[in-house]
Design a protein around this motif. Structure first.
Motif, PDB file in Angstrom:
ATOM      1  N   PRO A   1       0.822  -1.216   0.000  1.00 49.72           N
ATOM      2  CA  PRO A   1       0.000   0.000   0.000  1.00 49.72           C
ATOM      3  C   PRO A   1       0.856   1.268   0.000  1.00 49.72           C
ATOM      4  CG  PRO A   1      -0.063  -1.080   2.155  1.00 49.72           C
ATOM      5  CD  PRO A   1       0.714  -1.987   1.251  1.00 49.72           C
ATOM      6  N   GLY A   2       2.049   1.194   0.604  1.00 48.01           N
ATOM      7  CA  GLY A   2       2.870   2.395   0.810  1.00 48.01           C
ATOM      8  C   GLY A   2       3.214   3.127  -0.474  1.00 48.01           C
ATOM      9  N   PHE A   3       3.603   2.378  -1.498  1.00 48.31           N
ATOM     10  CA  PHE A   3       3.986   3.031  -2.757  1.00 48.31           C
ATOM     11  C   PHE A   3       2.820   3.816  -3.343  1.00 48.31           C
ATOM     12  CE2 PHE A   3       3.774   2.369  -7.484  1.00 48.31           C
ATOM     13  CZ  PHE A   3       4.604   3.435  -7.818  1.00 48.31           C
ATOM     14  N   TRP A   4       1.668   3.136  -3.496  1.00 51.34           N
ATOM     15  CA  TRP A   4       0.523   3.793  -4.155  1.00 51.34           C
ATOM     16  C   TRP A   4       0.013   4.968  -3.334  1.00 51.34           C
ATOM     17  CZ3 TRP A   4       0.404   2.527  -8.981  1.00 51.34           C
ATOM     18  CH2 TRP A   4       0.783   1.245  -9.377  1.00 51.34           C
ATOM     19  N   LEU A   5       0.054   4.797  -2.000  1.00 54.02           N
ATOM     20  CA  LEU A   5      -0.435   5.866  -1.131  1.00 54.02           C
ATOM     21  C   LEU A   5       0.470   7.094  -1.229  1.00 54.02           C
ATOM     22  CD1 LEU A   5      -2.233   6.978   1.059  1.00 54.02           C
ATOM     23  CD2 LEU A   5      -0.938   5.709   2.752  1.00 54.02           C
ATOM     24  N   LEU A   6       1.766   6.867  -1.076  1.00 50.01           N
ATOM     25  CA  LEU A   6       2.668   8.026  -1.061  1.00 50.01           C
ATOM     26  C   LEU A   6       2.689   8.762  -2.397  1.00 50.01           C
ATOM     27  CD1 LEU A   6       5.259   6.494   1.287  1.00 50.01           C
ATOM     28  CD2 LEU A   6       4.375   8.817   1.538  1.00 50.01           C
ATOM     29  N   ILE A   7       2.670   8.014  -3.499  1.00 48.64           N
ATOM     30  CA  ILE A   7       2.697   8.769  -4.764  1.00 48.64           C
ATOM     31  C   ILE A   7       1.388   9.517  -5.010  1.00 48.64           C
ATOM     32  CG2 ILE A   7       4.481   7.350  -5.895  1.00 48.64           C
ATOM     33  CD1 ILE A   7       2.180   6.273  -7.705  1.00 48.64           C
ATOM     34  N   SER A   8       0.326   9.139  -4.292  1.00 44.77           N
ATOM     35  CA  SER A   8      -0.911   9.910  -4.457  1.00 44.77           C
ATOM     36  C   SER A   8      -0.912  11.147  -3.558  1.00 44.77           C
ATOM     37  CB  SER A   8      -2.130   9.037  -4.150  1.00 44.77           C
ATOM     38  OG  SER A   8      -2.303   8.909  -2.753  1.00 44.77           O
ATOM     39  N   GLU A   9       0.071  11.216  -2.636  1.00 42.86           N
ATOM     40  CA  GLU A   9       0.057  12.308  -1.668  1.00 42.86           C
ATOM     41  C   GLU A   9       1.147  13.357  -1.889  1.00 42.86           C
ATOM     42  OE1 GLU A   9      -1.499  10.101   2.358  1.00 42.86           O
ATOM     43  OE2 GLU A   9       0.623   9.980   1.962  1.00 42.86           O
ATOM     44  N   ILE A  10       2.304  12.915  -2.397  1.00 42.82           N
ATOM     45  CA  ILE A  10       3.474  13.806  -2.308  1.00 42.82           C
ATOM     46  C   ILE A  10       3.560  14.871  -3.395  1.00 42.82           C
ATOM     47  CG2 ILE A  10       4.940  12.213  -1.009  1.00 42.82           C
ATOM     48  CD1 ILE A  10       6.257  11.425  -3.657  1.00 42.82           C
ATOM     49  N   TYR A  11       2.831  14.719  -4.491  1.00 44.64           N
ATOM     50  CA  TYR A  11       3.011  15.680  -5.584  1.00 44.64           C
ATOM     51  C   TYR A  11       2.033  16.849  -5.491  1.00 44.64           C
ATOM     52  CZ  TYR A  11       5.760  11.942  -7.611  1.00 44.64           C
ATOM     53  OH  TYR A  11       6.698  10.974  -7.825  1.00 44.64           O
ATOM     54  N   PRO A  12       2.497  18.049  -5.866  1.00 46.38           N
ATOM     55  CA  PRO A  12       1.600  19.208  -5.891  1.00 46.38           C
ATOM     56  C   PRO A  12       0.453  18.997  -6.874  1.00 46.38           C
ATOM     57  CG  PRO A  12       3.881  19.883  -6.110  1.00 46.38           C
ATOM     58  CD  PRO A  12       3.867  18.407  -6.216  1.00 46.38           C
ATOM     59  N   LEU A  13      -0.687  19.584  -6.531  1.00 41.77           N
ATOM     60  CA  LEU A  13      -1.911  19.379  -7.312  1.00 41.77           C
ATOM     61  C   LEU A  13      -1.730  19.625  -8.812  1.00 41.77           C
ATOM     62  CD1 LEU A  13      -4.917  18.944  -7.609  1.00 41.77           C
ATOM     63  CD2 LEU A  13      -5.310  21.244  -6.765  1.00 41.77           C
ATOM     64  N   LYS A  14      -1.003  20.705  -9.148  1.00 39.13           N
ATOM     65  CA  LYS A  14      -0.949  21.075 -10.559  1.00 39.13           C
ATOM     66  C   LYS A  14      -0.304  20.018 -11.440  1.00 39.13           C
ATOM     67  CE  LYS A  14      -1.925  25.723 -11.340  1.00 39.13           C
ATOM     68  NZ  LYS A  14      -1.632  26.889 -12.154  1.00 39.13           N
ATOM     69  N   ILE A  15       0.613  19.256 -10.872  1.00 37.59           N
ATOM     70  CA  ILE A  15       1.277  18.241 -11.692  1.00 37.59           C
ATOM     71  C   ILE A  15       0.968  16.830 -11.208  1.00 37.59           C
ATOM     72  CG2 ILE A  15       3.216  19.651 -12.488  1.00 37.59           C
ATOM     73  CD1 ILE A  15       4.789  18.192 -10.151  1.00 37.59           C
ATOM     74  N   ARG A  16      -0.004  16.717 -10.297  1.00 35.20           N
ATOM     75  CA  ARG A  16      -0.204  15.416  -9.641  1.00 35.20           C
ATOM     76  C   ARG A  16      -0.477  14.293 -10.643  1.00 35.20           C
ATOM     77  NH1 ARG A  16      -4.016  16.286  -5.157  1.00 35.20           N
ATOM     78  NH2 ARG A  16      -2.254  17.360  -4.223  1.00 35.20           N
ATOM     79  N   GLY A  17      -1.365  14.551 -11.608  1.00 41.59           N
ATOM     80  CA  GLY A  17      -1.724  13.498 -12.562  1.00 41.59           C
ATOM     81  C   GLY A  17      -0.513  13.024 -13.345  1.00 41.59           C
ATOM     82  N   VAL A  18       0.188  13.980 -13.928  1.00 40.57           N
ATOM     83  CA  VAL A  18       1.328  13.623 -14.768  1.00 40.57           C
ATOM     84  C   VAL A  18       2.440  12.985 -13.926  1.00 40.57           C
ATOM     85  CG1 VAL A  18       3.288  14.854 -15.771  1.00 40.57           C
ATOM     86  CG2 VAL A  18       1.055  15.087 -16.776  1.00 40.57           C
ATOM     87  N   ALA A  19       2.698  13.551 -12.736  1.00 39.24           N
ATOM     88  CA  ALA A  19       3.790  13.035 -11.911  1.00 39.24           C
ATOM     89  C   ALA A  19       3.500  11.607 -11.456  1.00 39.24           C
ATOM     90  CB  ALA A  19       3.991  13.939 -10.698  1.00 39.24           C
ATOM     91  N   MET A  20       2.239  11.348 -11.075  1.00 38.85           N
ATOM     92  CA  MET A  20       1.891   9.989 -10.665  1.00 38.85           C
ATOM     93  C   MET A  20       2.015   9.032 -11.820  1.00 38.85           C
ATOM     94  SD  MET A  20      -1.387   9.968  -8.201  1.00 38.85           S
ATOM     95  CE  MET A  20      -1.407   8.195  -7.942  1.00 38.85           C
ATOM     96  N   SER A  21       1.679   9.521 -13.001  1.00 42.39           N
ATOM     97  CA  SER A  21       1.743   8.604 -14.142  1.00 42.39           C
ATOM     98  C   SER A  21       3.198   8.283 -14.477  1.00 42.39           C
ATOM     99  CB  SER A  21       0.926   9.143 -15.309  1.00 42.39           C
ATOM    100  OG  SER A  21       1.702   9.571 -16.354  1.00 42.39           O
ATOM    101  N   VAL A  22       4.110   9.229 -14.258  1.00 40.84           N
ATOM    102  CA  VAL A  22       5.533   8.949 -14.488  1.00 40.84           C
ATOM    103  C   VAL A  22       6.009   7.860 -13.507  1.00 40.84           C
ATOM    104  CG1 VAL A  22       7.869   9.925 -14.265  1.00 40.84           C
ATOM    105  CG2 VAL A  22       6.079  11.227 -15.413  1.00 40.84           C
ATOM    106  N   ALA A  23       5.671   8.028 -12.222  1.00 40.36           N
ATOM    107  CA  ALA A  23       6.098   7.044 -11.212  1.00 40.36           C
ATOM    108  C   ALA A  23       5.486   5.673 -11.515  1.00 40.36           C
ATOM    109  CB  ALA A  23       5.694   7.504  -9.814  1.00 40.36           C
TER     110      ALA A  23
END
Ligand code: BGC
Length: 444
Positions: A360-382
């Motif tokens: 759970p840790g990976f999916w949870l943290l990548i949904s939390e750590i990125y700023p809103l403006k780039i959250r979608g793109v940043a999560m998709s990169v990870a």
């Protein structure tokens, strides 16, 4: 203190966690189906590998491309498209008359898995009140593990009548429920506000927060939207470099510590360790699936209480120890059934440790750590990076075992896990109880 409308939030979360269930089901189902497919189409080993890994190739493409779509058109339409792709893929694969069409169908399923794997946790984190966000987002991981377990059981049931097509078509049911359910859910309030749709954002927030808290929440989200330019390039900006490193590092370590060698190859590993027959190894694999689900439930209830870091750091120690033990068991070539028993025990302990930490840790943290403006793109990169490492590990594992033997291979994963522990100790922040906007402010 916010009053949380838990039942509504949990209902919303459960509907879109079906995306996680399908992720788990469609990755797990192939382990049993491939035995029958190989026979029906008389496949050679390299074609078998292509059929198995087609889904991972699709997932890499799906996770790369859906980030921009989620930022541009919203999280909800992307989940809806995933539901349709899951459905089409399931019908397509079930009707395939050749290995080529089957591979094409599995790539379609992979596209849906890749996109769903990050857009579901993204959506969940954006609709969750902070106090229960860890548990809610991790419902997705719980759904993944349930999906894997169900796929093992469905495989067992359909194996009796020799129908791999039945295994494939079974995914149609959850895909349809997901598609219908998504029609009733609202868009992520954070995305709506980013698009300037304040009234819609308010309405979406009213469903999960008390009315008097909505203006504060809107102000906080708006604040977080102000100070960034909002392009992928921002992710490489010095201020956000730690977030980039954490996302990519967690993606790497979640896969490079060997989880899917167990998930995809458990029956093979049990056979190698001396468990005989076809049924005993499969039953042992179902046991692995059950432990995975049970301990993920424990993680869901603990993440918001003890925090992310203690769970991840403790789980990683358990993973490293069990991998080391597995290596020693193969190295000493334990006799008289002892190897089989040690293998089962250490793999159970390994999966339990993964389920409370990096699972759970990976999916949870990548949904939390990125700023809103780039959250979608940043999560998709990870996420795309995670699928690439998954592909790399899954496609080299059997070769590693052949060339260096199982002991050295598991020790290699144990060493990776030790590095993962150090990485998390140094880099991973505690996000328990913080709002997404507070986490964002943490990066300066
Ligand atoms: C991982 C998958 C893995 C699953 C096992 C997920 O978090 O991303 O690769 O198969 O956990 O539970």
């Amino acid at each position: 203190m916010k009053r949380l409308y838990h039942p509504v939030v949990i209902l919303i979360a459960s509907i879109c966690a079906l995306g996680g269930l399908l992720f788990g089901y469609d990755t797990g189902v192939i382990s049993g189906a491939i035995l029958l497919i190989r026979r029906e189409f008389s496949l050679d080993p390299s074609t078998v590998e292509i059929v198995v890994s087609a889904v991972l190739v699709g997932a890499i493409i799906g996770s790369c491309s859906a980030g921009r779509l989620a930022d541009k058109y919203g999280r909800r339409p992307v989940i809806l498209v995933c539901a349709f792709l899951f459905a089409i893929g399931s019908i397509w694969t079930a009707l395939s008359e050749s290995s080529e069409t089957l591979v094409a169908g599995r790539v379609i399923v992979g596209l849906a898995i890749g996109a769903a794997s990050f857009v579901v946790p993204l959506y969940l984190s954006e609709i969750s009140p902070p106090q229960i966000r860890g548990g809610l987002v991790s419902l997705n991981q719980l759904a993944i593990t349930v999906g894997i377990l169900v796929s093992y059981l469905v495989d067992l049931a359909f194996a009796e009548i020799g129908s791999w097509r039945g295994m494939m078509i079974a995914a149609l049911l959850p895909s349809s429920v997901l598609a219908i359910g998504m029609f009733f859910l609202s868009e992520s309030p954070r995305w709506l506000l980013k698009k300037g749709r304040e009234e819609d954002a308010k309405r979406a927030l009213m469903r999960v927060l008390e009315a008097s808290d909505v203006p504060n929440e809107i102000a906080a989200i708006r604040g977080s939207l102000q100070h960034q330019a909002g392009t992928l390039r921002d992710l490489f900006e010095a201020r956000l470099r730690p977030a980039l490193i954490i996302g990519l590092g967690l993606a790497f370590f979640q896969q490079a510590t060997g989880i899917n060698t167990v998930i995809y190859y458990a029956p093979t590993l049990f056979q190698m360790s001396g468990l005989s027959g076809d049924i005993v190894p499969i039953i042992a694999s179902v046991g692995i699936g059950i432990v995975n689900v049970a301990l993920t439930c424990v993680a869901v209830s603990l993440l918001d209480r003890v925090g992310r870091r203690p769970l991840i750091l403790t789980g990683l120690i358990g993973m490293a120890l069990s991998l080391a033990l597995l290596g020693f068991a193969f190295h000493s070539d334990a006799k008289g059934g002892a190897l089989g028993i040690i293998a089962v025990i250490s793999m159970m302990f390994y999966i339990a440790s993964f389920a409370i930490s990096l699972g759970p840790g990976f999916w949870l943290l990548i949904s939390e750590i990125y700023p809103l403006k780039i959250r979608g793109v940043a999560m998709s990169v990870a996420t795309a990076f995670s699928w690439m490492i998954n592909f790399l590990v899954a496609s080299t594992f059997l070769t590693l075992i052949q060339r260096f033997g199982p002991a050295a291979t598991f020790w290699l994963f144990a060493i990776m896990t030790a590095f993962a522990w150090l990485f998390c100790l140094i880099f991973v922040p505690e996000t328990k109880g913080k709002t997404l906007e507070e986490i964002e402010a943490h990066w300066g």
